[in-house]
Design an enzyme around this catalytic site. Structure first.
Site, PDB file in Angstrom:
ATOM      1  N   HIS A 191     145.672  57.876  73.040  1.00  8.22           N
ATOM      2  CA  HIS A 191     146.719  58.979  73.506  1.00  8.22           C
ATOM      3  C   HIS A 191     147.758  59.150  72.950  1.00  8.22           C
ATOM      4  O   HIS A 191     148.431  58.180  72.274  1.00  8.22           O
ATOM      5  CB  HIS A 191     146.940  58.785  74.747  1.00  8.22           C
ATOM      6  CG  HIS A 191     145.571  58.751  75.788  1.00  8.22           C
ATOM      7  ND1 HIS A 191     145.702  57.884  76.992  1.00  8.22           N
ATOM      8  CD2 HIS A 191     144.256  59.209  75.710  1.00  8.22           C
ATOM      9  CE1 HIS A 191     144.404  58.214  77.612  1.00  8.22           C
ATOM     10  NE2 HIS A 191     143.787  58.700  76.698  1.00  8.22           N
TER      11      HIS A 191
ATOM     12  N   TYR B 266     153.803  48.798  80.575  1.00  8.12           N
ATOM     13  CA  TYR B 266     154.302  49.825  79.545  1.00  8.12           C
ATOM     14  C   TYR B 266     155.789  49.816  79.718  1.00  8.12           C
ATOM     15  O   TYR B 266     156.110  50.180  80.920  1.00  8.12           O
ATOM     16  CB  TYR B 266     153.622  51.069  79.470  1.00  8.12           C
ATOM     17  CG  TYR B 266     152.188  51.408  79.212  1.00  8.12           C
ATOM     18  CD1 TYR B 266     151.390  51.020  80.221  1.00  8.12           C
ATOM     19  CD2 TYR B 266     151.806  51.748  78.087  1.00  8.12           C
ATOM     20  CE1 TYR B 266     150.059  51.166  80.125  1.00  8.12           C
ATOM     21  CE2 TYR B 266     150.442  51.928  77.896  1.00  8.12           C
ATOM     22  CZ  TYR B 266     149.528  51.843  79.020  1.00  8.12           C
ATOM     23  OH  TYR B 266     148.079  51.816  78.465  1.00  8.12           O
TER      24      TYR B 266
HETATM   25  C1  T46 Z   1     150.177  58.333  81.437  1.00  2.00           C
HETATM   26  C2  T46 Z   1     150.769  58.472  82.945  1.00  2.00           C
HETATM   27  C3  T46 Z   1     149.827  58.811  84.058  1.00  2.00           C
HETATM   28  N1  T46 Z   1     150.040  59.197  85.380  1.00  2.00           N
HETATM   29  C4  T46 Z   1     149.224  59.286  86.404  1.00  2.00           C
HETATM   30  C5  T46 Z   1     148.197  60.741  85.954  1.00  2.00           C
HETATM   31  C6  T46 Z   1     146.965  60.525  86.488  1.00  2.00           C
HETATM   32  O1  T46 Z   1     146.843  60.574  88.012  1.00  2.00           O
HETATM   33  C7  T46 Z   1     146.930  58.900  86.569  1.00  2.00           C
HETATM   34  C8  T46 Z   1     146.050  58.326  85.336  1.00  2.00           C
HETATM   35  O2  T46 Z   1     146.472  58.856  84.201  1.00  2.00           O
HETATM   36  P1  T46 Z   1     145.702  58.826  82.827  1.00  2.00           P
HETATM   37  O3  T46 Z   1     144.239  59.010  82.826  1.00  2.00           O
HETATM   38  O4  T46 Z   1     146.207  59.627  81.736  1.00  2.00           O
HETATM   39  O5  T46 Z   1     146.098  57.258  82.396  1.00  2.00           O
HETATM   40  P2  T46 Z   1     145.619  56.318  81.258  1.00  2.00           P
HETATM   41  O6  T46 Z   1     144.174  57.134  80.669  1.00  2.00           O
HETATM   42  O7  T46 Z   1     145.808  55.144  81.314  1.00  2.00           O
HETATM   43  O8  T46 Z   1     146.522  56.979  80.048  1.00  2.00           O
HETATM   44  C9  T46 Z   1     147.417  56.094  79.205  1.00  2.00           C
HETATM   45  O9  T46 Z   1     146.742  55.332  78.670  1.00  2.00           O
HETATM   46  C10 T46 Z   1     147.168  55.224  77.288  1.00  2.00           C
HETATM   47  C11 T46 Z   1     146.507  53.954  76.604  1.00  2.00           C
HETATM   48  C12 T46 Z   1     148.420  55.097  76.914  1.00  2.00           C
HETATM   49  O10 T46 Z   1     149.191  54.726  76.049  1.00  2.00           O
HETATM   50  C13 T46 Z   1     149.517  56.109  77.694  1.00  2.00           C
HETATM   51  O11 T46 Z   1     150.407  55.252  78.535  1.00  2.00           O
HETATM   52  C14 T46 Z   1     148.617  56.999  78.853  1.00  2.00           C
HETATM   53  O12 T46 Z   1     148.079  58.076  78.022  1.00  2.00           O
HETATM   54  O13 T46 Z   1     148.043  58.454  86.285  1.00  2.00           O
HETATM   55  C15 T46 Z   1     151.651  59.277  85.507  1.00  2.00           C
HETATM   56  O14 T46 Z   1     151.821  59.490  86.976  1.00  2.00           O
HETATM   57  N2  T46 Z   1     152.355  58.873  84.730  1.00  2.00           N
HETATM   58  C16 T46 Z   1     152.139  58.446  83.292  1.00  2.00           C
HETATM   59  O15 T46 Z   1     153.018  58.274  82.596  1.00  2.00           O
END
Ligand code: T46
Length: 174
Positions: free
Chosen positions: A62, A132
């Site tokens: 990401h 993070y």
């Molecule tokens: C990233 C983020 C997500 N969210 C909420 C949005 C969704 O409802 C839930 C899961 O989000 P997401 O599927 O995008 O989470 P990851 O797949 O772990 O994303 C992260 O994973 C990779 C490895 C990364 O480096 C970033 O920190 C980020 O992209 O958390 C938030 O409220 N704030 C945030 O900063």
């Protein structure tokens, strides 16, 4: 705290410098002066935590589009992960190159991922947790990703990917 630059400009492995006594140990994990000396973020907009049930869970790769690029300091606070920084910066001499580091709750290592790079990790143990520190506010409309297994990058993951979100698995190849 020790800074270990990697082959990717701006991507730094941060390792603890333990002050130990009969109770255990104490180490700095971040300070503005040291990070400023390394050209790294000295201000954070948010801190977040990721909890992962199973070994073999992959999150990534990401990045955040301009002007919402994020620098991240990533550490494993339970279990173990293989953490990857992938350089996507157009003008970088290491564009499309990557570095990986095993971050574990035991080793206390952290990876600093500079703006313009993609980030992802593969869990190496069940119930692994990642903490993070992030330099920019969350901007979901600016989020993007590239494929963890794109042959253009050749990321060598140290285990089977068993759990991955469809969104991550379906990013297009570059
Ligand atoms: C990233 C983020 C997500 N969210 C909420 C949005 C969704 O409802 C839930 C899961 O989000 P997401 O599927 O995008 O989470 P990851 O797949 O772990 O994303 C992260 O994973 C990779 C490895 C990364 O480096 C970033 O920190 C980020 O992209 O958390 C938030 O409220 N704030 C945030 O900063």
């Amino acid at each position: 705290m020790n800074l270990h630059p990697t082959k990717i400009p701006g991507c730094v492995l941060v390792t603890p410098q333990w002050h130990e006594d009969e109770r255990g140990g104490f180490s700095r994990t971040w300070d503005a002066e040291t990070f400023a000396s390394g050209g790294m973020a000295t201000e954070w907009a948010q801190c977040s935590v990721s909890r992962n049930h199973a070994r073999g869970t992959l999150r990534g790769m990401h990045f955040q589009r301009a002007p919402h690029e994020e620098a991240k300091l990533v550490r494993c606070t339970r279990g173990a992960v293989y953490d990857v920084c992938l350089d996507l910066r157009e003008s970088s001499p290491t564009r499309h190159q990557w570095v990986g580091a095993e971050l574990t709750a035991d080793n206390g290592h952290a990876l600093y991922v500079p703006e313009g790079c993609a980030h992802g990790f593969l869990t190496l143990e069940d119930d692994s947790e990642v903490f993070y520190m992030i330099s920019a506010a969350y901007a979901p409309h600016a989020s993007g990703g590239v494929r963890w297994d794109d042959p253009a990058f050749g990321i060598e993951w140290p285990g089977e990917v068993r759990v991955i979100k469809d969104r991550d698995a379906d990013y297009p190849l570059i």
